[in-house]
Design an enzyme around this catalytic site. Structure first.
Site, short mmCIF file in Angstrom:
data_model
loop_
_atom_site.label_atom_id
_atom_site.label_comp_id
_atom_site.label_asym_id
_atom_site.label_seq_id
_atom_site.Cartn_x
_atom_site.Cartn_y
_atom_site.Cartn_z
CB CYS A 172 -28.55 49.38 -40.69
SG CYS A 172 -26.78 49.47 -40.98
CG ASP A 215 -55.10 74.30 -45.07
OD1 ASP A 215 -56.30 73.77 -44.68
OD2 ASP A 215 -54.69 75.27 -44.71
CB CYS A 255 -26.34 52.34 -44.69
SG CYS A 255 -25.83 50.70 -44.43
#
Length: 846
Positions: A32, A510, A29
């Site tokens: 962490c 693009d 998570c």
């Protein structure tokens, strides 16, 4: 056909710092991620970015930093996780032991062999590092083995646990919740079926909770593990010592345990523990599936390169010979031959030969580049016509293809960690729930209640707070939203993408293949003679050329013809049509051939045409300068038409016969019919459209004007590696950028952008580096995808709100002894139904 020569030289900035990639094991998570980043960044001269989906850390050591690999790994272990070095790039000569080479020894690509001593055909160490493919030394990869994360076979393990848990959960829930099914001894059967689920099935949650607890922190896994353990331990105590194991006992839900169950037989909560475990395993497996695709972009990119090459060697007698060798065997300075249709093996310089090179995979430009001796060529581009002899100038990880691969890897690894709302709130929510549960237990005991009553209330608090609805809030909305997106032509890859769509304010488009069709077509014919004749003669000659522009001219000529239903001769040529003899291709200039009416016989009396026939004429098609070299007269009208076409961004082709230029064929990469509407929809969403292309400025401005993009928002003549810099510049100016593209040249920019959208008609690399894939290649789907993503995000937040609101309202009831854990489990299921029902509203979105 030919176009002006343009080389595509790669750029290679000298590294000034050492960059190290780590595979980090055990993160689940956002908290962490924060702990690992904090520990790494605390080291002197270290800047760290930790990526949860890739389970990796990208560490940059400042020049002069003496931090070693062992210190980096030790810092990760202090945070409660395991790590290993998977790669490095750059050099820091002032650092002790950091001269750009690993202490353990490095491969030619600069990747450490430590922890990477495996053998998987077609996968390099860099690919393995990008995807967290970090295996134990000596590990041999086998076909189909999971490599999604540092833990081997994680996907197979999760799926196995999910399947077993789901199968066992069905009878456990049925027997526990439906009294009519409770036969004599049913509770012992339930216990036997539940224990594998709450131990082996829930082991990933128990392990993560233990790891976090060792370092004084908590996550959603902590609450899951506590709820499952509490429900299981209480149920086992009730079964073994509390009288619930008596044969013939039945269990019925009760609303207020304090009033109805004081001193009564304690109830079992195995079904609650089993349901929570199964639902959370399903969510974790769905998350794994998205992680598994994280490294696909780089794998597809590296597969674009040639696999082998015809290396040219010179013998003692001075004679040249060819040998077929793997591309990896090429060294700088080696000569190699490239035949028509082959990929150029590596970056190099042409020694002999002329040709047109298709660079569209790397540059996105539809017009092939004419090259000759002295011109630079790029690996992975395709030689379309003549044979080339090339001297290798860059090999291995110094090539342009490898550089773009690094750009994709860095952009992916450098993305902000996924900060899911549920995980952020859990940093406060989980400890608060634990305190409330302990306080509830103590309060009931101090108040003189029985241990069973106190424990029942405390377990009810943990059960009612179990994040089943929280675990479903994101996956269910994402499942329905992405399913609806697929119906509408947009594939959304993960929950972290939805947050990006809400914040985006600039969309970079693009040009080639995104706003335009991505292929050349004839726009018009001008000249001093009848335009139809110019197109007809040019089409006949160009039909024998393989050049893309030639094929476009030939296709236009066929479309303009009226030969349908006309008879054909034995040679397959239409009677009354044109046939071409004596065809010649002049690389870098044009084509020529003798054109005559088919099936009219030959007349050798033609002085100018010899035996070719009185009605035959020599037709030349090409650039004006080449025609002048052939002695062709180019009238001013033709010259002006060529100049006007080029100034508008079009490609001009001149047609000549009888010694005079007769017409100009104007070609252009045409704008898609839906692009203007798409740009309008993007503006309605509050987005600023920007056109970004490697094509020339006039062509870019013409395309922008056609779709309604302001000239100030047109960025042209941009090379692949510079597209990333443009996105970074916009981000540096405070813009939140979405990028829409389709080519390999767009892959790194798609990964760097806050939101990447790839046209489904483009290359696999662009699709896999993006966050959203537009399946139909229709730019309007980009607006649809953003609208759907934003709505899906709103639904997820609604789900999270109701899930937390339910907990906030229900926890006090449970603490007051007004909610039996059995009813708490049912209420938890009801909250899940609410979340799922809210998510299902997305089926009508779009």
């Amino acid at each position: 056909m030919t176009t002006p020569t343009r080389s595509v030289p790669p750029t290679h900035p000298a590294p000034t710092s050492l960059e190290i990639d780590l595979a980090v094991e055990g993160m689940t998570c956002a908290s962490c991620v924060a702990r690992v980043e904090k520990k790494l960044s605390a080291l002197p001269g270290v800047t760290a970015t930790v990526n949860l989906p890739l389970e990796s850390a990208h560490v940059v050591l400042e020049p002069g930093s003496a931090t070693s690999d062992d210190e980096l790994l030790a810092a990760v272990r202090k945070a409660g996780y395991d790590a290993r070095v998977t790669g490095r790039h750059g050099a820091a000569p002032d650092s002790a032991g950091h001269d750009g080479m690993s202490h353990e020894g490095m491969s030619h690509e600069g990747m450490s062999h430590e922890g990477m001593a495996h053998d998987m055909p077609g996968m390099t160490d860099e690919e393995m590092a990008l995807s967290g493919h970090s295996m134990a030394p000596g590990h041999v990869m086998v076909e189909g083995e999971d490599t999604s994360a540092p833990t081997p076979d994680r996907g197979h393990d999760l799926l196995r646990r999910l399947r077993v848990s789901a199968v066992l959960a069905v009878p456990v829930v049925a027997l526990s919740m439906i009294p009519a099914l409770q036969f004599d001894g049913w509770q012992w059967v339930v216990a036997v079926l539940a224990l594998p689920v709450v131990t082996w099935g829930a082991w990933p949650f128990h392990r993560a909770a233990w790891r976090a607890g060792r370092h004084g922190s908590s996550t959603m896994d902590t609450l899951v593990a506590l709820g499952v353990i509490a429900a299981t331990v209480w149920s086992l105590w009730a079964l073994l010592f509390g009288g619930a194991g008596e044969i013939g006992m039945q269990m019925r839900p009760s609303l207020v345990p304090s009033a109805e169950h004081a001193g009564a037989t304690p109830e079992l909560y195995f079904e609650v523990a089993v349901v929570v475990t199964t639902f959370l395993l399903a969510g974790r497996y769905a998350e794994y599936r998205s992680r598994r695709r994280s490294g696909d972009a780089l794998r597809s990119l590296l597969e674009l390169g040639a696999k082998d090459v015809a290396r040219v060697v010179t013998g003692p007698d001075g004679e040249r010979s060819e040998e077929r060798v793997p591309v990896a065997a090429l060294a700088e300075g080696d000569l190699f031959r490239v035949r028509p249709g082959e990929k150029i093996a590596t970056d190099g310089e042409i020694v002999e030969g002329r040709s047109a090179v298709d660079t569209s995979l790397l540059t996105g430009e539809p017009v092939p580049v004419d090259v000759g001796p002295g011109d630079a060529v790029t690996g992975a581009t395709v030689n379309t016509s003549g044979t080339l002899l090339v001297r290798a100038t860059r090999v291995g990880d110094e090539t342009t293809l490898a550089q773009i691969g690094r750009l994709v890897a860095r952009a992916q690894t450098g993305k902000a960690p996924v900060q899911r709302l549920a995980d952020r709130i859990s940093a406060v929510f989980v400890p608060v729930v634990m305190v409330i549960a302990l306080g509830t237990l103590a309060a009931w005991l101090i108040g003189g209640s029985s241990v069973q009553m106190a424990f029942t209330a405390a377990v009810a608090v943990l059960i009612i707070a179990c994040p089943c609805a929280l675990g479903l809030a994101t996956p269910t909305a994402l499942l329905v939203g992405t399913g609806r997106g697929a119906q509408l032509g947009a594939l959304i890859k993960g929950p972290e993408i939805l947050e990006s769509t809400r914040r985006v304010d600039t969309v970079v488009l693009d040009k080639t293949g995104t706003v335009t069709e991505g292929r050349m077509s004839v726009e018009g014919v001008e000249g001093v003679d009848v335009p139809a004749d110019a197109l007809r003669y040019a089409g006949a000659v160009e039909a024998l050329s393989e050049h893309p522009i030639a094929q476009a001219v030939a296709a236009a000529a066929r479309a303009a013809g009226s030969d349908d239903g006309a008879p054909t001769g034995a040679d397959g040529v239409t009677v009354g049509g044109l046939e071409v003899r004596d065809f010649r291709n002049h690389a870098g200039g044009g084509v020529e051939g003798v054109v005559r009416d088919a099936h009219v016989g030959l007349d050798g009396r033609g002085a100018a045409n010899g035996a070719l026939g009185l009605n035959a004429r020599r037709v030349l098609v090409g650039r004006p300068t080449w025609l002048a070299e052939q002695g062709v007269t180019v009238p001013d009208d033709v010259t002006h038409a060529v100049t006007a076409a080029q100034e508008s961004g079009a490609t001009a082709v001149v047609v000549a016969w009888d010694g005079t230029a007769r017409g100009v064929i104007r070609l252009r990469d045409t704008v898609k019919p839906t692009s203007a509407d798409a740009v309008g929809q993007l503006r309605e969403l509050g987005l600023r459209p920007v056109l970004l292309t490697g094509d020339n400025a006039p062509s870019a401005r013409a395309a922008a004007a056609a779709v309604g993009i302001a000239e100030d928002d047109v960025i042209a003549d941009v090379r692949p590696e510079d597209k990333v810099a443009v996105v970074e510049r916009l981000q540096g100016e405070g813009a939140v950028v979405a990028m829409v593209g389709d080519g390999v040249n767009d892959a790194a920019a798609l990964a760097q952008a806050d939101l990447g959208l790839a046209m489904g008609t483009g290359t696999d690399v662009a699709i896999e580096a993006s966050d959203i894939t537009l399946v139909r290649g229709d730019l309007r789907v980009a607006a649809t995808a953003i609208r759907l993503s934003r709505r899906t995000l709103r639904v997820i937040k609604q789900n999270l709100f109701w899930a937390f609101a339910y907990n906030v309202a229900a926890i006090p009831l449970a603490a007051a002894g007004l909610l039996n854990p059995m009813i708490a489990g049912a209420a938890m299921a009801a909250s899940s139904v609410l979340v799922v029902g809210n998510s299902l509203r997305l089926r009508r979105a779009g």
